[in-house]
Scaffold this motif. Structure first.
Motif, PDB file in Angstrom:
ATOM      1  N   VAL A 194       0.847  -1.194   0.000  1.00 16.46           N
ATOM      2  CA  VAL A 194       0.000   0.000   0.000  1.00 16.46           C
ATOM      3  C   VAL A 194       0.883   1.244   0.000  1.00 16.46           C
ATOM      4  O   VAL A 194       1.812   1.340   0.803  1.00 16.46           O
ATOM      5  N   ILE A 195       0.599   2.152  -0.912  1.00 21.77           N
ATOM      6  CA  ILE A 195       1.200   3.486  -0.847  1.00 21.77           C
ATOM      7  C   ILE A 195       0.072   4.450  -0.508  1.00 21.77           C
ATOM      8  O   ILE A 195      -0.948   4.498  -1.205  1.00 21.77           O
ATOM      9  N   PRO A 250      -1.311  18.059  -3.996  1.00 27.24           N
ATOM     10  CA  PRO A 250      -0.934  16.640  -4.060  1.00 27.24           C
ATOM     11  C   PRO A 250       0.576  16.499  -4.228  1.00 27.24           C
ATOM     12  O   PRO A 250       1.236  17.451  -4.608  1.00 27.24           O
ATOM     13  N   PRO A 251       1.116  15.303  -3.994  1.00 23.81           N
ATOM     14  CA  PRO A 251       2.533  15.095  -4.232  1.00 23.81           C
ATOM     15  C   PRO A 251       2.815  15.149  -5.739  1.00 23.81           C
ATOM     16  O   PRO A 251       1.995  14.736  -6.538  1.00 23.81           O
ATOM     17  N   LEU A 286       5.804  10.525  -6.162  1.00 24.98           N
ATOM     18  CA  LEU A 286       5.225   9.182  -6.277  1.00 24.98           C
ATOM     19  C   LEU A 286       6.279   8.198  -6.782  1.00 24.98           C
ATOM     20  O   LEU A 286       6.351   7.053  -6.315  1.00 24.98           O
ATOM     21  N   ILE A 287       7.117   8.661  -7.703  1.00 27.15           N
ATOM     22  CA  ILE A 287       8.200   7.787  -8.185  1.00 27.15           C
ATOM     23  C   ILE A 287       9.151   7.472  -7.036  1.00 27.15           C
ATOM     24  O   ILE A 287       9.596   6.330  -6.873  1.00 27.15           O
ATOM     25  N   HIS A 288       9.416   8.499  -6.218  1.00 32.32           N
ATOM     26  CA  HIS A 288      10.284   8.261  -5.059  1.00 32.32           C
ATOM     27  C   HIS A 288       9.653   7.233  -4.125  1.00 32.32           C
ATOM     28  O   HIS A 288      10.319   6.329  -3.615  1.00 32.32           O
ATOM     29  N   MET A 335      10.078   3.886  -5.639  1.00 30.64           N
ATOM     30  CA  MET A 335      11.437   3.365  -5.489  1.00 30.64           C
ATOM     31  C   MET A 335      11.697   2.938  -4.049  1.00 30.64           C
ATOM     32  O   MET A 335      12.403   1.958  -3.795  1.00 30.64           O
ATOM     33  N   THR A 336      11.096   3.690  -3.110  1.00 32.97           N
ATOM     34  CA  THR A 336      11.215   3.302  -1.698  1.00 32.97           C
ATOM     35  C   THR A 336      10.582   1.938  -1.474  1.00 32.97           C
ATOM     36  O   THR A 336      11.126   1.095  -0.760  1.00 32.97           O
ATOM     37  N   LEU A 337       9.428   1.732  -2.102  1.00 31.73           N
ATOM     38  CA  LEU A 337       8.748   0.446  -1.969  1.00 31.73           C
ATOM     39  C   LEU A 337       9.593  -0.665  -2.595  1.00 31.73           C
ATOM     40  O   LEU A 337       9.715  -1.762  -2.024  1.00 31.73           O
TER      41      LEU A 337
END
Lengths: 210, 215
Positions: free
Chosen positions: A103-104, A140-141, A146-148, A151-153
């Motif tokens: 989940v993000i 919003p971000p 969101l790409i970050h 990548m964190t995920l």
């Protein structure tokens, strides 16, 4: 992996021998084919759509196919305000996804309720009901954010040991894959939060309190 | 395009053609000067039909229905009262004394309608309907039979303020779910206590997202 093994691996690769472990191979495959669910809630969803389009191109990370069914998805991006009326449906969608699932929580509303936090109709963060892996602030971000998060995920998936106490939830035989769906009460959602998810202090949101 | 009569003229027209209808002009002191008409429950629908069908008015479009919650208010008034007071030499003298009196003004819920005419291209005419109080007599007549566009907006006012529109064809909650008991736009609405700010597990989230989380 232990450091001497890593050194041995580097040494071997210098001599033209490629080695890997099952864990690395498995996680490499998982992290590069995370398929998100086609699911948008509010204005954050517009940024999410922008992220998948040519300019930002989420396909570079192996996430180009947004699946129209939760049964084919690995990731739910909670992009936007979760109203109390919508929260049970979000949890239900999450429950219908097969393990391993991630989940993000995207944007101020999804992580905390954001500017609507004091309203009567907005859930104060989706992490009250489902375990969130990555929170991104912003209102919003930007697509970069969101790409970050993505990548964190990926990093998180890559680092998940397949054995031991911190192994991912889908490898825990007794860990729940489904979480209770809140119900509409007389004054709000019942229960107001799932304490097992929301107040998990074990340090790993994916691990279950036993 | 015909000019819309002033609210005072409208009141006179309504009262002339509908005997018994009590119409009150509520002035608006702001620069917009959008004065409104307060209607009585009994004649509200007749007045609405009159405004809709009168050949010079033809207010055929209700663009907006909203609610207002007016809480019970307490006003203090200073009144001069004559009283017998002991004078400096011991005798009683009549003297004017100021007394403060507290007045309780009961609150009410209000439904507001903004009317325009598509045909004559004029408007708005603003109607108000008030309930008797905020607790048990929260009924006003519905104007949905006159303007169909009121249907959902009256439902919304019912949902969020608890104004019961008598004669509405389908009065259910529209935004909140069935079974929800509160009226969240009322000024004395308090969100449930278990919804209060609980501490977020920030520390654990931080630890989990860094490499050190891994044993």
């Amino acid at each position: 992996m232990a450091d001497d093994l890593k050194e041995l691996k580097i040494e071997l690769s210098k001599n033209g021998i490629f080695t890997t472990t099952l864990e690395e191979l498995y996680n490499w495959g998982r992290k590069n084919s995370v398929w998100p669910l086609t699911f948008g809630l509010a204005c954050c969803a517009i940024e999410m759509i922008a992220t998948t389009m040519a300019r930002y191109d989420l396909a570079r990370f192996g996430a180009e196919v947004f699946r129209p069914s939760p049964r084919q998805a690995d990731l739910i991006i909670v992009s936007g305000t979760v109203t109390k009326k919508m929260a049970p449906q979000v949890v239900r969608l999450y429950n219908q996804m097969p393990e391993p699932k991630y989940v993000i929580a995207m944007g101020a509303c999804a992580i905390s309720g954001g500017p609507f936090r004091d309203g009567y109709n907005v859930l104060r963060g989706i992490d009250r009901y489902i375990p969130v892996d990555v929170h991104i602030p912003g209102c919003p971000p930007r697509p970069e954010a969101l790409i970050h998060a993505f990548m964190t995920l990926q990093k998180k998936i890559d680092e998940q040991a397949l054995r031991g106490e911190s192994r991912p939830r889908h490898l825990h035989a007794d860990a729940p894959s489904e979480f209770p769906v809140p119900e509409f009460g007389a004054h709000g959602l019942e229960p107001a939060q799932n304490d097992e998810v929301f107040l998990n202090e074990t340090g790993n949101p994916l691990r279950v309190i036993q | 395009m015909s000019a819309l009569p002033t609210v005072e003229d409208l009141k006179a027209q309504i009262e002339a053609s509908l005997p018994g209808a009590a119409v009150t002009v509520i002035p608006n002191g702001s620069p917009s000067a959008q004065h409104s008409l307060l209607l009585d429950h009994e004649h509200a629908r007749a007045v609405a039909l009159f405004l809709r069908d009168h050949p010079d008015l033809r207010l055929d479009f209700c663009s907006l229905v909203t609610g207002v919650d007016w809480l019970d208010t307490e006003t203090t008034e200073k009144i001069k009262v004559k009283k017998m007071v002991a004078g400096p030499d011991g005798s009683e003298i009549e003297q004017e004394v100021e007394e403060t009196r507290k007045m309780k003004v009961p609150g009410y819920l209000e439904a507001i309608y903004h009317l325009f005419s598509m045909e004559k291209k004029h408007g708005p005419v603003i109607l108000r309907l008030r309930t008797a109080n905020r607790t048990d007599q929260t009924h006003v007549p519905s104007l949905t039979p006159v303007w169909r566009s009121c249907e959902f907006q009256e439902r919304e006012a019912f949902d969020l303020y608890g104004i019961v529109f008598d004669g509405h064809p389908d009065l259910r909650r529209i935004l909140m779910w069935e079974g929800f008991q509160d009226f969240p736009m009322r000024k004395d609405y308090v969100p449930p206590a278990d919804d209060s700010l609980a501490p977020l597990p920030f520390a654990s989230l931080q630890r989990a997202s860094t490499k050190e989380a891994r044993p």
